[in-house]
Scaffold this active site. Structure first.
Site, short mmCIF file in Angstrom:
data_model
loop_
_atom_site.label_atom_id
_atom_site.label_comp_id
_atom_site.label_asym_id
_atom_site.label_seq_id
_atom_site.Cartn_x
_atom_site.Cartn_y
_atom_site.Cartn_z
N LYS A 193 79.64 -59.80 -70.10
CA LYS A 193 78.73 -58.64 -70.12
C LYS A 193 78.49 -58.03 -68.73
O LYS A 193 78.33 -56.83 -68.61
CB LYS A 193 77.39 -59.03 -70.73
CG LYS A 193 77.45 -59.17 -72.23
CD LYS A 193 76.10 -59.49 -72.81
CE LYS A 193 76.21 -59.74 -74.29
NZ LYS A 193 74.96 -60.13 -74.90
N ASP A 209 71.48 -54.74 -77.05
CA ASP A 209 70.80 -56.02 -77.34
C ASP A 209 69.28 -55.85 -77.42
O ASP A 209 68.64 -56.38 -78.33
CB ASP A 209 71.12 -57.06 -76.25
CG ASP A 209 72.47 -57.74 -76.47
OD1 ASP A 209 73.00 -57.68 -77.59
OD2 ASP A 209 72.97 -58.34 -75.50
P1 NDP Z 1 74.86 -66.40 -70.47
O1 NDP Z 1 75.97 -67.37 -70.28
O2 NDP Z 1 74.92 -65.08 -69.78
O3 NDP Z 1 73.49 -67.10 -70.02
C1 NDP Z 1 73.19 -68.40 -70.46
C2 NDP Z 1 71.75 -68.75 -70.08
O4 NDP Z 1 71.45 -70.07 -70.56
C3 NDP Z 1 71.52 -68.78 -68.56
O5 NDP Z 1 70.18 -68.40 -68.32
C4 NDP Z 1 71.74 -70.28 -68.25
O6 NDP Z 1 71.09 -70.70 -67.07
C5 NDP Z 1 71.07 -70.90 -69.45
N1 NDP Z 1 71.55 -72.27 -69.71
C6 NDP Z 1 72.76 -72.64 -70.18
N2 NDP Z 1 72.82 -73.99 -70.32
C7 NDP Z 1 71.61 -74.46 -69.92
C8 NDP Z 1 71.05 -75.77 -69.84
N3 NDP Z 1 71.74 -76.85 -70.19
N4 NDP Z 1 69.77 -75.88 -69.42
C9 NDP Z 1 69.03 -74.79 -69.07
N5 NDP Z 1 69.52 -73.53 -69.13
C10 NDP Z 1 70.79 -73.37 -69.55
O7 NDP Z 1 74.70 -66.22 -72.05
P2 NDP Z 1 73.97 -65.04 -72.84
O8 NDP Z 1 72.75 -64.69 -72.07
O9 NDP Z 1 74.93 -63.98 -73.16
O10 NDP Z 1 73.60 -65.74 -74.24
C11 NDP Z 1 72.53 -66.66 -74.35
C12 NDP Z 1 72.34 -67.01 -75.82
O11 NDP Z 1 71.89 -65.85 -76.54
C13 NDP Z 1 73.64 -67.47 -76.48
O12 NDP Z 1 73.38 -68.60 -77.29
C14 NDP Z 1 74.05 -66.28 -77.32
O13 NDP Z 1 74.73 -66.64 -78.49
C15 NDP Z 1 72.71 -65.65 -77.68
N6 NDP Z 1 72.83 -64.21 -77.93
C16 NDP Z 1 72.48 -63.72 -79.16
C17 NDP Z 1 72.58 -62.38 -79.43
C18 NDP Z 1 72.19 -61.86 -80.77
O14 NDP Z 1 72.53 -60.71 -81.09
N7 NDP Z 1 71.48 -62.64 -81.57
C19 NDP Z 1 73.07 -61.42 -78.42
C20 NDP Z 1 73.38 -62.03 -77.16
C21 NDP Z 1 73.28 -63.38 -76.96
P3 NDP Z 1 71.86 -70.61 -65.63
O15 NDP Z 1 71.68 -69.20 -65.18
O16 NDP Z 1 71.15 -71.60 -64.80
O17 NDP Z 1 73.30 -70.96 -65.89
#
Ligand code: NDP
Length: 280
Positions: A66, A102
């Site tokens: 994204k 979104d």
């Molecule tokens: P990104 O990869 O951009 O971001 C992931 C986020 O999760 C970051 O803030 C990351 O922190 C955090 N994270 C990942 N693993 C851990 C962990 N073990 N402990 C703490 N924090 C963690 O993903 P997206 O933002 O695109 O997506 C996030 C979720 O939202 C996904 O599950 C996705 O499926 C869902 N989603 C749903 C949508 C819908 O239409 N329903 C649309 C978009 C997304 P850090 O920055 O430290 O890595």
């Protein structure tokens, strides 16, 4: 041949977007081809150009592309600029127009499908990735109260908080300080923790019997946060399936100029997920 659309991501095999857009196309009588394209971050740009050269008219972009999609666009909508992330691409003669649906999808699902009032809610946003960037400006526009952003990598929470430009209302905190933040009216899980782990641990002091808890994830990935929210006594617990359908409808309208009826598509997906949950 029908006009081509696609969702780009990695991994992408389990995406529901092809099913949703095919259903919207049938409902509105619009012929389209919509596929899922699995591509690594290194190959994303080349794959997108090949898609355009092969007649691709529009695309959705999901994890982890994204933010890269943003810099590949010739033109950005205001909501894509504010989000700093693109989930919808529209092909024009000049190149790609980028949008972010979104936030609008998230708010529409909660306010219209679930009939919830978000105004003045003291809100906790967990995560600062692409999805959090999409929903945070829409939360501000929806009239929430104070917004606290917490992320595993604190710099990203600081950057998102700064980008929202409302220092009196929005602030970032450390994950380790969660226990000192008091209770919230609205807790949003925008992390992907549930994709990697079956447990989700937060202090119960964050929730009250009035709290709305929403996971952006859906299906199995939403189970750990939703289980926490229920055991913490949250009033309402919602997953991201409705948001998924609503953000898809916003993209569909951008591409085809017609707004599909999301209710039958959401209900069909819900029935399928209930069947899967009870299948074993
Ligand atoms: P990104 O990869 O951009 O971001 C992931 C986020 O999760 C970051 O803030 C990351 O922190 C955090 N994270 C990942 N693993 C851990 C962990 N073990 N402990 C703490 N924090 C963690 O993903 P997206 O933002 O695109 O997506 C996030 C979720 O939202 C996904 O599950 C996705 O499926 C869902 N989603 C749903 C949508 C819908 O239409 N329903 C649309 C978009 C997304 P850090 O920055 O430290 O890595």
């Amino acid at each position: 041949m029908a006009p081509r659309y696609a969702v780009f991501g990695h991994p992408i095999a389990h995406s529901l977007s092809p099913q949703i857009h095919a259903a919207f196309g049938r409902q509105t009588g619009i012929a389209l081809e919509y596929t899922a394209i699995d591509v690594s971050i290194d190959d994303f740009h080349a794959a997108l150009e090949a898609f355009a050269a092969g007649g691709g008219r529009g695309a959705n972009v999901t994890l982890p592309h994204k933010q890269l999609a943003l810099v590949l666009c010739e033109h950005l909508s205001e909501r894509a600029q504010r989000a700093g992330a693109v989930n919808t691409l529209v092909r024009t003669e000049a190149g790609w127009d980028g949008d972010n649906t979104d936030g609008a999808g998230f708010v529409r699902d909660l306010t219209e499908r679930h009939g919830l009032d978000l105004r003045s809610r003291r809100t906790l946003l967990l995560g600062a990735g692409g999805a959090a960037h999409g929903v945070a400006p829409a939360l501000i526009d929806a009239g929430i109260g104070e917004l606290t952003i917490i992320n595993r990598t604190p710099d990203k929470a600081d950057a998102l908080s700064d980008a929202l430009g409302q220092p009196g209302r929005v602030h970032s905190r450390y994950w380790s300080d969660l226990g000192n933040q008091g209770a919230f009216d609205f807790i949003i899980n925008a992390t992907s923790i549930g994709r990697e782990s079956t447990s989700f641990s937060l202090p119960y002091s964050l929730a009250t019997p009035r709290t709305l808890a929403v996971d952006l994830s859906y299906g199995e990935a939403a189970i750990p946060f939703m289980a926490w929210a229920r055991s913490a006594g949250c009033h309402t617990v919602v997953d991201g399936l409705g948001m998924l359908v609503e953000q898809a409808a916003e993209s569909f309208e951008r591409w085809h100029g017609v707004r599909p009826d999301t209710r039958p598509v959401y209900e069909q997906l819900l029935r399928k997920s209930d069947m899967l949950a009870t299948a074993d």
